[in-house]
Write an enzyme that holds these catalytic residues in place. Structure first.
Site, short mmCIF file in Angstrom:
data_model
loop_
_atom_site.label_atom_id
_atom_site.label_comp_id
_atom_site.label_asym_id
_atom_site.label_seq_id
_atom_site.Cartn_x
_atom_site.Cartn_y
_atom_site.Cartn_z
N ASP A 191 71.20 73.72 -1.25
CA ASP A 191 71.56 72.86 -0.12
C ASP A 191 72.46 71.76 -0.69
O ASP A 191 72.92 71.85 -1.85
CB ASP A 191 70.30 72.31 0.58
CG ASP A 191 69.56 71.27 -0.23
OD1 ASP A 191 69.90 71.05 -1.42
OD2 ASP A 191 68.63 70.65 0.31
N CYS A 214 67.95 72.61 -4.98
CA CYS A 214 68.02 71.56 -3.96
C CYS A 214 67.86 70.23 -4.70
O CYS A 214 68.03 70.16 -5.92
CB CYS A 214 67.00 71.77 -2.85
SG CYS A 214 65.26 71.75 -3.34
N THR A 254 65.14 68.41 -5.24
CA THR A 254 63.95 68.38 -6.09
C THR A 254 63.54 69.75 -6.62
O THR A 254 62.71 69.83 -7.53
CB THR A 254 62.74 67.86 -5.28
OG1 THR A 254 62.58 68.75 -4.15
CG2 THR A 254 62.96 66.44 -4.80
N HIS A 277 54.33 85.08 -18.13
CA HIS A 277 52.99 85.20 -17.56
C HIS A 277 52.99 85.37 -16.04
O HIS A 277 52.12 86.08 -15.51
CB HIS A 277 52.16 83.94 -17.89
CG HIS A 277 51.84 83.80 -19.34
ND1 HIS A 277 50.93 82.87 -19.82
CD2 HIS A 277 52.31 84.46 -20.44
CE1 HIS A 277 50.85 82.96 -21.14
NE2 HIS A 277 51.68 83.92 -21.55
N HIS A 317 48.27 89.62 -17.48
CA HIS A 317 49.02 88.80 -16.51
C HIS A 317 49.33 89.60 -15.25
O HIS A 317 49.33 89.05 -14.15
CB HIS A 317 50.30 88.27 -17.16
CG HIS A 317 50.04 87.47 -18.38
ND1 HIS A 317 49.29 86.31 -18.36
CD2 HIS A 317 50.36 87.68 -19.68
CE1 HIS A 317 49.19 85.83 -19.58
NE2 HIS A 317 49.82 86.64 -20.41
C1 RB5 Z 1 67.60 66.91 0.84
O1 RB5 Z 1 67.77 65.54 1.04
C2 RB5 Z 1 66.34 67.17 0.05
O2 RB5 Z 1 65.22 66.88 0.81
C3 RB5 Z 1 66.31 68.59 -0.43
O3 RB5 Z 1 67.42 68.85 -1.23
C4 RB5 Z 1 65.13 69.02 -1.29
O4 RB5 Z 1 64.90 68.11 -2.30
C5 RB5 Z 1 63.92 69.38 -0.54
O5 RB5 Z 1 62.87 69.71 -1.12
#
Ligand code: RB5
Length: 144
Positions: free
Chosen positions: A11, A68, A70, A101, A136
């Site tokens: 994203d 993304c 995070t 694993h 595993h």
């Molecule tokens: C976008 O702002 C952010 O929420 C997305 O990239 C991601 O981190 C969601 O888990």
């Protein structure tokens, strides 16, 4: 390294790092399909996660990489698809063991969490590590 076909997507939170990972794949001759996003604009990560997860689960690709902000939302979304074992990774030890694993088939990374060089080391470790099977596999079968 085993010859792999990779599905990759992001994203807006993972846009810049996805392009770096694509450069990495290209430089090593690793086949990939880019599921977008293709221009930097606000987007909804569940849409890309669902497409990549569907095609990895259908074995059109060996593995997927989702990036993304995070790495968390992508993993939560991708894991809704049966047969997907998506993991959010921020260190090379977990990258290796998630393959050895857990036989993770989608790697999720947070561009806002780790730097580019660590991210590329993680990709390298994750792509080159095979599944150990044995005990595993029994545990993964229990999850399925
Ligand atoms: C976008 O702002 C952010 O929420 C997305 O990239 C991601 O981190 C969601 O888990």
């Amino acid at each position: 390294m085993e010859k792999l076909k990779i599905a990759i997507g992001c994203d807006h939170g993972g846009f810049n790092l996805k392009n770096k990972v694509i450069d990495y794949l290209k430089a090593r001759g690793i086949e990939y399909k880019d599921y977008g996003i293709y221009i930097f604009e606000s987007s909804d990560y569940p849409e890309v996660a669902k497409q990549v997860a569907a095609d990895v689960a259908a074995q059109k690709f060996d593995r997927g990489i989702l990036i993304c902000g995070t790495g968390l939302g992508m993993a939560i979304a991708a894991n809704k698809t049966k047969g997907i074992r998506a993991v959010t990774i921020s260190d090379t030890y977990s990258a290796r063991v998630s393959r050895a694993h857990n036989n993770a088939n989608i790697l999720c990374i947070g561009e806002r969490v780790i730097g580019e060089h660590l991210a590329l080391d993680i990709v390298d470790m994750w792509l080159k590590t095979g599944f150990e099977g044995g005990r595993h596999k029994r545990r993964l079968d229990m999850i399925e």
